[in-house]
Structures are given as C-alpha cells and as structure tokens.
Design a protein around this motif. Structure first.
Motif, short mmCIF file in Angstrom:
data_model
loop_
_atom_site.label_atom_id
_atom_site.label_comp_id
_atom_site.label_asym_id
_atom_site.label_seq_id
_atom_site.Cartn_x
_atom_site.Cartn_y
_atom_site.Cartn_z
N SER A 1 9.46 -11.86 -12.96
CA SER A 1 9.10 -12.65 -11.79
C SER A 1 9.27 -11.92 -10.38
CB SER A 1 9.68 -13.74 -11.42
OG SER A 1 9.30 -15.07 -12.44
N THR A 2 9.04 -11.57 -9.70
CA THR A 2 8.87 -10.70 -8.34
C THR A 2 7.88 -11.73 -7.15
OG1 THR A 2 6.13 -9.56 -8.51
CG2 THR A 2 8.65 -8.76 -9.18
N MET A 3 7.93 -10.67 -6.06
CA MET A 3 7.65 -11.49 -4.50
C MET A 3 7.43 -10.74 -3.98
SD MET A 3 6.76 -15.40 -2.68
CE MET A 3 7.18 -15.75 -3.98
N TYR A 4 6.77 -10.19 -2.85
CA TYR A 4 6.62 -9.45 -1.98
C TYR A 4 6.42 -10.17 -0.55
CZ TYR A 4 5.86 -6.12 -5.29
OH TYR A 4 6.63 -5.14 -6.85
N ALA A 5 6.26 -9.49 0.51
CA ALA A 5 6.01 -10.22 2.08
C ALA A 5 4.58 -9.28 2.03
CB ALA A 5 6.88 -8.94 2.82
N ASP A 6 3.61 -10.29 2.85
CA ASP A 6 2.26 -9.79 2.96
C ASP A 6 2.48 -8.34 3.91
OD1 ASP A 6 1.87 -12.85 4.01
OD2 ASP A 6 1.93 -12.36 2.58
N SER A 7 3.05 -8.17 4.68
CA SER A 7 3.52 -6.86 4.86
C SER A 7 2.91 -5.77 4.15
CB SER A 7 4.04 -6.30 6.22
OG SER A 7 4.93 -6.62 5.79
N VAL A 8 3.62 -5.58 2.84
CA VAL A 8 4.19 -4.38 2.12
C VAL A 8 2.92 -4.77 0.77
CG1 VAL A 8 6.00 -3.91 2.76
CG2 VAL A 8 5.80 -5.52 1.42
N MET B 1 7.64 2.71 -1.85
CA MET B 1 7.18 2.92 -0.97
C MET B 1 6.05 3.78 -0.97
SD MET B 1 10.24 1.49 1.25
CE MET B 1 10.56 3.40 1.62
N ASN B 2 5.10 3.23 -1.12
CA ASN B 2 3.63 4.10 -1.29
C ASN B 2 2.62 3.80 0.65
OD1 ASN B 2 4.23 5.33 -3.54
ND2 ASN B 2 2.60 3.70 -4.75
N SER B 3 2.25 5.02 0.80
CA SER B 3 0.94 4.46 1.85
C SER B 3 1.98 3.87 2.97
CB SER B 3 0.33 3.59 1.51
OG SER B 3 -0.93 3.79 0.43
N LEU B 4 3.28 5.02 3.46
CA LEU B 4 4.31 4.06 4.45
C LEU B 4 3.85 4.37 5.24
CD1 LEU B 4 6.97 5.92 2.80
CD2 LEU B 4 6.96 3.72 3.54
N VAL B 5 3.67 3.44 6.56
CA VAL B 5 3.14 3.70 7.78
C VAL B 5 4.49 3.98 8.87
CG1 VAL B 5 1.05 2.47 7.78
CG2 VAL B 5 2.63 1.47 8.65
N PRO B 6 4.15 4.16 10.16
CA PRO B 6 5.03 3.96 11.14
C PRO B 6 6.37 2.34 11.63
CG PRO B 6 3.38 5.25 12.13
CD PRO B 6 3.11 4.63 10.95
N GLU B 7 5.69 2.25 10.83
CA GLU B 7 6.06 0.15 11.06
C GLU B 7 6.87 -0.31 10.07
OE1 GLU B 7 2.27 0.56 13.22
OE2 GLU B 7 2.19 1.17 11.63
N ASP B 8 6.62 0.68 9.18
CA ASP B 8 7.76 0.24 7.88
C ASP B 8 9.20 1.05 8.37
OD1 ASP B 8 5.27 1.78 5.83
OD2 ASP B 8 5.83 -0.83 6.47
N THR B 9 9.56 1.89 9.82
CA THR B 9 10.54 2.41 9.87
C THR B 9 11.75 1.26 9.98
OG1 THR B 9 9.45 4.92 10.93
CG2 THR B 9 11.97 4.07 11.69
N ALA B 10 12.98 1.48 9.02
CA ALA B 10 14.08 0.35 9.50
C ALA B 10 15.09 0.11 8.76
CB ALA B 10 13.37 -0.63 8.78
N VAL B 11 16.06 0.16 8.64
CA VAL B 11 17.36 0.19 8.08
C VAL B 11 16.38 -0.75 6.59
CG1 VAL B 11 19.64 -0.07 7.22
CG2 VAL B 11 19.18 0.75 9.34
N TYR B 12 16.72 -0.40 4.87
CA TYR B 12 16.93 -1.31 4.13
C TYR B 12 18.16 -1.30 3.42
CZ TYR B 12 11.53 -0.94 4.49
OH TYR B 12 10.20 -0.34 5.31
N TYR B 13 17.87 -2.93 3.28
CA TYR B 13 18.87 -3.46 3.10
C TYR B 13 18.68 -4.09 1.31
CZ TYR B 13 21.35 -2.80 6.62
OH TYR B 13 21.72 -2.82 8.38
#
Length: 123
Positions: free
Chosen positions: A57-64, A83-95
């Motif tokens: 089972s997996t789940m994703y946010a709509d944005s990704v 993570m493919n097709s990255l956009v500037p809005e993906d900029t963040a600290v990932y936890y």
C-alpha cells in the motif's frame, strides 16, 4: 523505538531528478508505516508519500503524483523516494517519518522522524 536516517538530498535544476533514501533501524519494523514529508522554509511540514511496511500500500500527495515514487527494500530496511520532473516548488527539507498503526497524512500523528535532508530545485 525507531531510528531514521535520510540521505540523498542536494541541488538540482528544474526538470531533473533526485533519489532520497531513508535507513530505518529498530524492532518490529513490519508494524510501521514509513513515509516522507517535506517542510519548505517558513512553512508547515506537509505530507509527500507513505508506504506500509507489511504490504504494497502506498499513498501520495496530489502535488507529487506521477512524479515521485516511494519504494521499500526490506532486506536493507530502507524506504526510498524517487523524485522526477522536479520543480522549484519542491524545494524543502525532506523528512523520513515512521508511525505505528496509522495510515495518515497528519504529521503530528507520526511517531519518529529523521534529521531531514535539503532538496533545492533551481530554475
């Protein structure tokens, strides 16, 4: 007790790809859902994707959706985020996070967190 350690962040141009990895240590990992959240500078932590340890089972946010893929390697006790097709809005600290018994996108319900890894997407 679960310990989580992320790796694989960095700087990438828009349209590029990165792969994050999270190493999980602890007992009874099959009881935990593992997932990824991200926190842009000055904003709240937001859900990205989760994967149940004991099934597919997996789940994703709509944005990704369609761009990111979460996967588990039980032999290595890792959960990766491609993570493919990255956009500037993906900029963040990932936890990387872990929670026992809940399939939820709410970060405050998750029990354990890694230290985070920075992902920066430039134009």
């Amino acid at each position: 007790q679960v310990q989580l350690e992320e790796s694989g962040g960095g700087l990438v141009q828009a349209g590029g790809s990165l792969r994050l990895s999270c190493l999980a240590r602890g007992r009874a990992l099959n009881l935990y859902t593992l997932g990824w959240f991200r926190q842009p500078l000055g904003e709240e932590r937001e859900f990205v994707a989760w994967s149940k340890w004991d099934d597919d089972s997996t789940m994703y946010a709509d944005s990704v959706k369609g761009r990111f893929t979460i996967s588990r390697d039980k032999s290595r006790n890792t959960v990766d985020l491609q993570m493919n097709s990255l956009v500037p809005e993906d900029t963040a600290v990932y936890y990387c996070g872990a929670n026992r018994g809940h399939l939820t996108n709410l970060s405050y319900i998750w029990d354990y967190w890694g230290q985070g890894t920075q992902v920066t997407v430039s134009l």
